[in-house]
Design a protein around this motif. Structure first.
Motif, PDB file in Angstrom:
ATOM      1  N   GLU A   1       2.319 -12.505  47.692  1.00 27.39           N
ATOM      2  CA  GLU A   1       2.711 -13.809  46.707  1.00 27.39           C
ATOM      3  C   GLU A   1       1.348 -14.098  46.082  1.00 27.39           C
ATOM      4  OE1 GLU A   1       4.671 -18.082  46.949  1.00 27.39           O
ATOM      5  OE2 GLU A   1       4.924 -16.616  48.815  1.00 27.39           O
ATOM      6  N   LEU A   2       1.765 -14.259  44.793  1.00 20.67           N
ATOM      7  CA  LEU A   2       0.440 -14.812  44.110  1.00 20.67           C
ATOM      8  C   LEU A   2       0.253 -16.210  44.055  1.00 20.67           C
ATOM      9  CD1 LEU A   2       1.441 -12.889  40.576  1.00 20.67           C
ATOM     10  CD2 LEU A   2      -0.141 -12.204  42.226  1.00 20.67           C
ATOM     11  N   THR A   3      -1.009 -16.608  44.053  1.00 16.27           N
ATOM     12  CA  THR A   3      -1.214 -17.929  43.986  1.00 16.27           C
ATOM     13  C   THR A   3      -1.009 -18.692  42.820  1.00 16.27           C
ATOM     14  OG1 THR A   3      -3.482 -17.774  43.386  1.00 16.27           O
ATOM     15  CG2 THR A   3      -3.354 -17.440  45.831  1.00 16.27           C
ATOM     16  N   ASP A   4      -1.124 -19.924  42.808  1.00 14.49           N
ATOM     17  CA  ASP A   4      -0.963 -20.818  41.461  1.00 14.49           C
ATOM     18  C   ASP A   4      -1.901 -20.536  40.667  1.00 14.49           C
ATOM     19  OD1 ASP A   4       1.404 -21.813  42.767  1.00 14.49           O
ATOM     20  OD2 ASP A   4       0.610 -23.740  43.035  1.00 14.49           O
ATOM     21  N   ASP A   5      -2.935 -20.154  40.945  1.00 19.67           N
ATOM     22  CA  ASP A   5      -3.972 -19.914  39.977  1.00 19.67           C
ATOM     23  C   ASP A   5      -4.180 -18.671  39.467  1.00 19.67           C
ATOM     24  OD1 ASP A   5      -7.022 -20.385  39.079  1.00 19.67           O
ATOM     25  OD2 ASP A   5      -7.353 -18.571  40.190  1.00 19.67           O
ATOM     26  N   GLU A   6      -3.561 -17.647  40.416  1.00 22.59           N
ATOM     27  CA  GLU A   6      -3.668 -16.269  39.696  1.00 22.59           C
ATOM     28  C   GLU A   6      -2.181 -16.281  38.774  1.00 22.59           C
ATOM     29  OE1 GLU A   6      -4.915 -13.632  43.844  1.00 22.59           O
ATOM     30  OE2 GLU A   6      -2.689 -14.294  43.605  1.00 22.59           O
ATOM     31  N   MET A   7      -1.111 -17.121  39.142  1.00 22.85           N
ATOM     32  CA  MET A   7      -0.078 -17.029  38.173  1.00 22.85           C
ATOM     33  C   MET A   7      -0.564 -17.817  36.736  1.00 22.85           C
ATOM     34  SD  MET A   7       2.923 -15.728  39.450  1.00 22.85           S
ATOM     35  CE  MET A   7       4.275 -16.738  38.521  1.00 22.85           C
ATOM     36  N   ALA A   8      -1.569 -18.633  36.947  1.00 27.76           N
ATOM     37  CA  ALA A   8      -1.888 -19.355  35.795  1.00 27.76           C
ATOM     38  C   ALA A   8      -2.758 -18.356  34.771  1.00 27.76           C
ATOM     39  CB  ALA A   8      -2.678 -20.660  35.811  1.00 27.76           C
ATOM     40  N   ARG A   9      -3.718 -17.818  35.519  1.00 30.88           N
ATOM     41  CA  ARG A   9      -4.495 -16.764  35.022  1.00 30.88           C
ATOM     42  C   ARG A   9      -3.703 -15.643  34.065  1.00 30.88           C
ATOM     43  NH1 ARG A   9      -8.482 -14.683  39.379  1.00 30.88           N
ATOM     44  NH2 ARG A   9      -9.611 -13.655  37.389  1.00 30.88           N
ATOM     45  N   ILE A  10      -2.825 -15.145  34.728  1.00 30.61           N
ATOM     46  CA  ILE A  10      -1.873 -14.030  34.051  1.00 30.61           C
ATOM     47  C   ILE A  10      -1.020 -14.922  32.887  1.00 30.61           C
ATOM     48  CG2 ILE A  10       0.101 -12.786  34.284  1.00 30.61           C
ATOM     49  CD1 ILE A  10      -0.598 -12.378  37.144  1.00 30.61           C
TER      50      ILE A  10
END
Length: 275
Positions: free
Chosen positions: A249-258
């Motif tokens: 699962e991607l973290t909220d930060d990783e989702m935002a970076r994408i």
């Protein structure tokens, strides 16, 4: 692996991860779809335009998988819009697929200069009422097109399939769809013709952190955004990798970076001008 499903506004559901066959050689389609079904995909997305409905149909027929375990989508091409032409085109698609119904039938493009998509949508309602198309939806529709359907017909589309990937996240259209009870489905989810989406920005770093590949990260990004996603590959190993996206699962930060990779630049055709 059981793929999660998302609920349509008509009470039916769609597997959130599917397999697309855009630009799959008709001569290779049966083999490629057979591979996808053996990997575990049960949602197959084709279209009249692709010229490969027959190959999809042969793979389905030879798979031994019960029909009610499969979810099959096809689409109506622009030159077949209008009531009579739509009826003939749909009958042709069913014949090529070897099916008596599809799970989802889509208007491929609004083709605004033709000004036939409202008449066509009323014909889609006939198919839905007859049970030959379990659910009906649209592809590449703009808010103004969806507003016309709402004003002039009785059915809200179950789904809107649009170009969507990290370089073109279409947040405004996604928000419109969500506000009107329409699911959004991503075509070209790994970048379509865009140069090197998978090698861009933070994707390699995020992939390494999870022990997966960049394509798996992007597919996971679609899933966590609540999108239906239909990656395509002609290679069985990559099909399997693209299917193996439920163990991290991607973290909220990783989702935002994408999300931050968005350039607002379309790589495919523009629904304003494709007719």
């Amino acid at each position: 692996m059981t793929v999660p499903s998302l609920q349509f506004n008509d009470g039916h559901a769609i597997p959130q991860l599917g397999f697309g066959v855009y630009r799959v050689d008709p001569a290779e389609t049966e083999r490629i779809v057979t591979d996808a079904l053996e990997v575990g995909y049960r949602h197959i997305d084709t279209a009249a335009l692709y010229g490969n409905e027959e190959g999809v149909g042969r793979a389905i027929a030879n798979s031994g998988i019960p029909r009610d375990e499969l979810f099959i989508t096809t689409k109506l091409w622009n030159t077949d819009q209008g009531a009579d032409a739509t009826r003939a085109a749909f009958a042709s698609s069913l014949e090529k697929l070897g099916l008596d119904r599809v799970d989802l039938y889509l208007i491929h493009w609004p083709a605004p200069a033709r000004d036939l998509f409202v008449e066509t949508w009323r014909t889609f309602e006939e198919f839905r009422d007859a049970g030959t198309a379990t659910s009906i939806g649209v592809s590449n529709f703009r808010p103004q097109d969806l507003d016309r359907l709402a004003a002039e017909t009785d059915t809200v589309p179950a789904i809107n399939q649009i170009e969507l990937h990290p370089f073109f996240i279409q947040q405004g259209l996604r928000d419109y769809d969500a506000a009107h009870g329409i699911l959004t489905e991503s075509w070209g989810p790994l970048g379509h013709a865009v140069a090197d989406v998978l090698g861009s920005g933070p994707l390699a770093e995020i992939a390494e952190a999870h022990g997966v590949g960049p394509a798996q990260v992007v597919i996971r990004w679609h899933l966590q955004h609540g999108l239906v996603v239909i990656p395509k590959s002609n290679n069985r190993d990559r099909m399997a990798q693209n299917f193996d996206v439920f163990g991290f699962e991607l973290t909220d930060d990783e989702m935002a970076r994408i999300d931050g990779l968005d350039t607002g630049t379309r790589s495919g055709a523009d629904p304003d001008t494709l007719n």
